[in-house]
Design a protein around this motif. Structure first.
Motif, PDB file in Angstrom:
ATOM      1  N   PHE A 161       0.851  -1.190   0.000  1.00 22.19           N
ATOM      2  CA  PHE A 161       0.000   0.000   0.000  1.00 22.19           C
ATOM      3  C   PHE A 161       0.884   1.236   0.000  1.00 22.19           C
ATOM      4  CE2 PHE A 161      -2.536  -3.050   2.731  1.00 22.19           C
ATOM      5  CZ  PHE A 161      -3.331  -3.509   1.683  1.00 22.19           C
ATOM      6  N   ASN A 162       1.030   1.829  -1.131  1.00 18.15           N
ATOM      7  CA  ASN A 162       1.900   3.001  -1.193  1.00 18.15           C
ATOM      8  C   ASN A 162       1.266   4.097  -2.041  1.00 18.15           C
ATOM      9  OD1 ASN A 162       4.182   4.305  -0.384  1.00 18.15           O
ATOM     10  ND2 ASN A 162       5.444   3.563  -2.083  1.00 18.15           N
ATOM     11  N   PRO A 163       1.034   5.249  -1.484  1.00 19.25           N
ATOM     12  CA  PRO A 163       1.234   5.629  -0.089  1.00 19.25           C
ATOM     13  C   PRO A 163       0.152   5.036   0.812  1.00 19.25           C
ATOM     14  CG  PRO A 163       0.121   7.400  -1.227  1.00 19.25           C
ATOM     15  CD  PRO A 163       0.424   6.354  -2.270  1.00 19.25           C
ATOM     16  N   PHE A 164       0.416   5.081   2.109  1.00 22.58           N
ATOM     17  CA  PHE A 164      -0.583   4.680   3.093  1.00 22.58           C
ATOM     18  C   PHE A 164      -1.071   5.953   3.759  1.00 22.58           C
ATOM     19  CE2 PHE A 164      -1.419   2.716   7.451  1.00 22.58           C
ATOM     20  CZ  PHE A 164      -2.656   2.212   7.081  1.00 22.58           C
ATOM     21  N   PHE A 165      -2.353   6.190   3.662  1.00 18.62           N
ATOM     22  CA  PHE A 165      -2.910   7.472   4.114  1.00 18.62           C
ATOM     23  C   PHE A 165      -3.928   7.206   5.225  1.00 18.62           C
ATOM     24  CE2 PHE A 165      -5.429  11.268   4.143  1.00 18.62           C
ATOM     25  CZ  PHE A 165      -4.637  12.287   3.629  1.00 18.62           C
ATOM     26  N   ILE A 166      -3.651   7.735   6.414  1.00 16.65           N
ATOM     27  CA  ILE A 166      -4.571   7.545   7.548  1.00 16.65           C
ATOM     28  C   ILE A 166      -5.232   8.886   7.862  1.00 16.65           C
ATOM     29  CG2 ILE A 166      -4.811   6.755   9.929  1.00 16.65           C
ATOM     30  CD1 ILE A 166      -1.967   5.603   9.723  1.00 16.65           C
ATOM     31  N   HIS A 167      -6.554   8.887   7.897  1.00 18.70           N
ATOM     32  CA  HIS A 167      -7.177  10.136   8.334  1.00 18.70           C
ATOM     33  C   HIS A 167      -8.231   9.897   9.397  1.00 18.70           C
ATOM     34  CE1 HIS A 167     -10.986   9.838   5.910  1.00 18.70           C
ATOM     35  NE2 HIS A 167     -10.232   9.062   5.162  1.00 18.70           N
ATOM     36  N   GLY A 168      -8.500  10.921  10.160  1.00 21.39           N
ATOM     37  CA  GLY A 168      -9.470  10.823  11.251  1.00 21.39           C
ATOM     38  C   GLY A 168      -9.300  12.013  12.170  1.00 21.39           C
ATOM     39  N   LYS A 169     -10.293  12.210  13.026  1.00 29.57           N
ATOM     40  CA  LYS A 169     -10.265  13.365  13.935  1.00 29.57           C
ATOM     41  C   LYS A 169      -9.088  13.264  14.908  1.00 29.57           C
ATOM     42  CE  LYS A 169     -14.981  14.916  13.868  1.00 29.57           C
ATOM     43  NZ  LYS A 169     -15.878  13.754  13.674  1.00 29.57           N
ATOM     44  N   TYR A 293     -12.370   5.918  12.892  1.00 30.17           N
ATOM     45  CA  TYR A 293     -13.594   6.494  13.429  1.00 30.17           C
ATOM     46  C   TYR A 293     -13.508   6.580  14.953  1.00 30.17           C
ATOM     47  CZ  TYR A 293     -15.375   5.487   8.794  1.00 30.17           C
ATOM     48  OH  TYR A 293     -15.545   5.453   7.444  1.00 30.17           O
ATOM     49  N   PRO A 294     -14.290   7.461  15.535  1.00 27.67           N
ATOM     50  CA  PRO A 294     -14.282   7.555  17.003  1.00 27.67           C
ATOM     51  C   PRO A 294     -14.635   6.202  17.629  1.00 27.67           C
ATOM     52  CG  PRO A 294     -15.463   9.399  16.059  1.00 27.67           C
ATOM     53  CD  PRO A 294     -15.175   8.467  14.927  1.00 27.67           C
ATOM     54  N   PRO A 295     -14.080   5.908  18.787  1.00 28.21           N
ATOM     55  CA  PRO A 295     -14.320   4.605  19.429  1.00 28.21           C
ATOM     56  C   PRO A 295     -15.769   4.464  19.887  1.00 28.21           C
ATOM     57  CG  PRO A 295     -13.149   6.067  20.926  1.00 28.21           C
ATOM     58  CD  PRO A 295     -13.202   6.767  19.603  1.00 28.21           C
ATOM     59  N   LYS A 300     -14.089   2.041  24.036  1.00 23.95           N
ATOM     60  CA  LYS A 300     -13.726   3.018  25.067  1.00 23.95           C
ATOM     61  C   LYS A 300     -13.474   2.314  26.398  1.00 23.95           C
ATOM     62  CE  LYS A 300     -16.915   6.414  24.464  1.00 23.95           C
ATOM     63  NZ  LYS A 300     -17.483   7.755  24.722  1.00 23.95           N
ATOM     64  N   LYS A 301     -14.332   1.370  26.733  1.00 26.00           N
ATOM     65  CA  LYS A 301     -14.154   0.641  27.990  1.00 26.00           C
ATOM     66  C   LYS A 301     -12.828  -0.100  27.994  1.00 26.00           C
ATOM     67  CE  LYS A 301     -18.801  -0.615  28.747  1.00 26.00           C
ATOM     68  NZ  LYS A 301     -19.702  -1.744  28.848  1.00 26.00           N
ATOM     69  N   ASN A 327     -18.488   6.038  29.645  1.00 24.34           N
ATOM     70  CA  ASN A 327     -19.755   6.661  29.263  1.00 24.34           C
ATOM     71  C   ASN A 327     -19.668   8.170  29.150  1.00 24.34           C
ATOM     72  OD1 ASN A 327     -21.822   4.715  28.855  1.00 24.34           O
ATOM     73  ND2 ASN A 327     -21.623   4.179  31.022  1.00 24.34           N
ATOM     74  N   ASN A 328     -18.790   8.745  29.930  1.00 21.41           N
ATOM     75  CA  ASN A 328     -18.841  10.199  30.051  1.00 21.41           C
ATOM     76  C   ASN A 328     -17.696  10.970  29.410  1.00 21.41           C
ATOM     77  OD1 ASN A 328     -21.271  10.212  31.455  1.00 21.41           O
ATOM     78  ND2 ASN A 328     -20.212   9.591  33.304  1.00 21.41           N
ATOM     79  N   CYS A 329     -16.667  10.259  28.929  1.00 22.88           N
ATOM     80  CA  CYS A 329     -15.613  11.064  28.320  1.00 22.88           C
ATOM     81  C   CYS A 329     -15.903  11.252  26.836  1.00 22.88           C
ATOM     82  CB  CYS A 329     -14.235  10.466  28.572  1.00 22.88           C
ATOM     83  SG  CYS A 329     -14.050   8.878  27.867  1.00 22.88           S
ATOM     84  N   GLU A 330     -15.144  12.124  26.246  1.00 24.47           N
ATOM     85  CA  GLU A 330     -15.317  12.418  24.827  1.00 24.47           C
ATOM     86  C   GLU A 330     -14.959  11.180  24.007  1.00 24.47           C
ATOM     87  OE1 GLU A 330     -16.111  15.633  23.984  1.00 24.47           O
ATOM     88  OE2 GLU A 330     -15.915  16.352  26.044  1.00 24.47           O
ATOM     89  N   ASN A 331     -15.378  11.184  22.763  1.00 28.02           N
ATOM     90  CA  ASN A 331     -15.025  10.071  21.879  1.00 28.02           C
ATOM     91  C   ASN A 331     -13.637  10.288  21.316  1.00 28.02           C
ATOM     92  OD1 ASN A 331     -17.433   8.764  22.178  1.00 28.02           O
ATOM     93  ND2 ASN A 331     -18.395   9.919  20.525  1.00 28.02           N
TER      94      ASN A 331
END
Ligand code: ADP
Ligand code: MG
Length: 468
Positions: A161-169, A293-295, A300-301, A327-331
């Motif tokens: 995989f070239n290039p390898f591109f990772i994106h996310g918040k 993607y967000p967990p 999260k647990k 349950n209460n922290c941000e994603n």
């Protein structure tokens, strides 16, 4: 006099034990004592002014914020008069003595020294050994694809995989994965790996552009083209740097043509990097693009558990605390880590016997999403009670203890406890950070009143109707 004060204090702690947990007593009251008790007059009534000495500003603030009411109530029952509670810091009392000792050497401030990095930092790769595949937690819907892609790239750099591109918040593990790839490659081969942020690339390039001497141009080329794996973190910061983009384009082509691996991260997908040159964006899509993607709650647990493990106090942590944080922290994994760090820092300070929900609530107040406490059921009850008594929800949450507010507050607390699933600590938080002993007391009080007071039954029925 001091004897007497000590007796009052012992008496007080005895009563307090029926109201709050031993953990809380040890955390907040252990190093306090009564400094003095004075007589005074307020509104033509004789009262007592109880001055409590605390060992730190921090404890003092906590006592005022959470326990003032309880202290007042209990002192009133012991001393048989209305009480005003005041606080004084131990160090304030010691101040005079310190001033007399001017000759003595200054006290070294205790600074928190960061642990020396235990590894040999390798400036050539810029890799941090703390990020590995082993300590990256994989969740099905969040980062599985990114993780699998990264492993493949690590095992066969430049081939698959070239290039390898990772994106996310932000905070979801892009940088972590990047370092993990680099660490894996350097551990399993002699390949030359270079990790840089896009800002670093830009500043290196700007420097040679200013100097324009052949030596620094040569050095730049060697640094960025004489390698096997190039990692550029947070490419979005090149969006407005057109010259740097052009240079990156050439670097990219050179490496790509030699089958060298290129790894890029960004907070957006290639197509959303609107200000990046089209030809770069096209190239990014030649390889593999993965999104983190967000967990979800399950991941999260697991992350919370993992980040907690291995510390001295890990075995003191109740399972429900893991649940509570997840349950209460941000994603956002960075926020999860920060939450655990803060909980442990607090535990180090307080040396609790166990880290339960109450302790976590205390430690993480103001740190977790406040919205989770804005439970609509609690809010609805508060509104209905406030409307019925023609007071405001703010009154219910306030420190005011006049009967026209205190009694409705106790009714509202009773309703929250009996008609929502919320715990004492959570209800306490929603009623102006009241301690859960106050909440329990209110519930008991209203329950007892209900047995003998038919009018109260009627009132509660009406409020419940209004809630709907
Ligand atoms: P990003 O680069 O996406 O902003 P980072 O890679 O810097 O995020 O991650 C933030 C923090 O969270 C780091 O300390 C990292 O180790 C940790 N982290 C992120 N994802 C995971 C994961 N899946 N497992 C364990 N730790 C993680
Ligand atoms: Mg990052």
């Amino acid at each position: 006099m001091a004897e007497e004060n000590n007796l009052v204090w012992e008496n007080f702690i005895g009563l307090l034990k029926n109201r709050i947990s031993t953990v809380s007593i040890n955390s907040w009251f252990k190093y306090c004592k009564i400094y003095k008790i004075d007589d005074a007059v307020q509104d033509n009534k004789s009262i007592k002014v109880v001055t409590i000495m605390t060992s730190s500003q921090y404890i003092k603030d906590a006592l005022i914020k959470r326990y003032l009411e309880t202290i007042e109530e209990l002192m009133e029952s012991i001393l048989g008069k209305n009480c005003n509670i005041e606080f004084v810091l131990e160090e304030e009392l010691n101040q005079e003595r310190i001033e007399e000792q001017k000759e003595s050497p200054p006290i070294e401030p205790t600074t928190v020294v960061e642990k020396p990095v235990s590894y040999q930092q390798n400036f050539e790769t810029n890799l941090s050994p703390k990020y590995t595949f082993e300590n990256f937690i994989v969740g099905e819907n969040s980062n599985r694809l990114a993780y699998e892609g990264a492993r493949h790239v690590a095992e066969q750099p430049g081939k698959l995989f070239n290039p390898f591109f990772i994106h996310g918040k932000s905070g979801l593990g892009k940088t972590h994965l990047m370092h993990a790839i680099g660490n894996y490659i350097t551990a399993h081969s002699n390949k030359k790996v270079l990790y840089v942020t896009s800002e670093r690339f830009k500043s290196d390039f700007t420097t040679i552009n200013m100097n324009k001497d052949s030596k620094s141009i040569q050095m730049f080329k060697e640094k960025y083209r004489g390698i096997d794996v190039l990692m550029i973190d947070d490419i979005q910061f090149l969006e407005k740097a057109e010259k740097t983009q052009q240079e990156f384009f050439h670097t990219f082509n050179t490496l790509y043509d030699m089958n060298k691996q290129i790894i890029i991260t960004s907070d957006r997908s290639p197509n959303d990097l609107k200000l990046l040159e089209e030809r770069l964006i096209t190239r990014f899509s030649w390889g593999l693009t993965v999104n983190i993607y967000p967990p979800d709650i399950d991941l999260k647990k697991r992350i919370v558990k993992n980040k907690m493990a291995g510390h001295d106090v890990a075995n003191l942590v109740d399972d429900e605390v893991v649940e509570f944080i997840a349950n209460n922290c941000e994603n956002d994994v960075r926020h999860i880590e920060g939450t655990v760090t803060r909980l442990y820092a607090y535990a180090a300070m307080m040396s609790p016997h166990k880290i339960d929900l109450e302790f976590a609530n205390e430690a993480l107040r103001d740190y977790l999403k406040s919205s989770v406490y804005m439970d609509s059921n609690i809010a609805k009850i508060q509104k209905a009670v406030a409307d019925y008594y023609k007071i405001t929800v703010e009154d219910l949450k306030s420190k005011k203890r006049t009967a026209n507010i205190n009694y409705p507050r106790q009714i509202a607390i009773y309703l929250c406890r009996n008609y929502t699933d919320e715990s004492f600590p959570k209800i306490g938080l929603e009623f102006g950070n009241r301690d859960h002993s106050t909440i329990m007391y209110a519930c008991d009080k209203i329950e007892a009143d209900l047995k003998i007071n038919n009018q109260l039954k009627e009132i509660i029925r009406e409020i419940k109707n209004n809630i709907g």
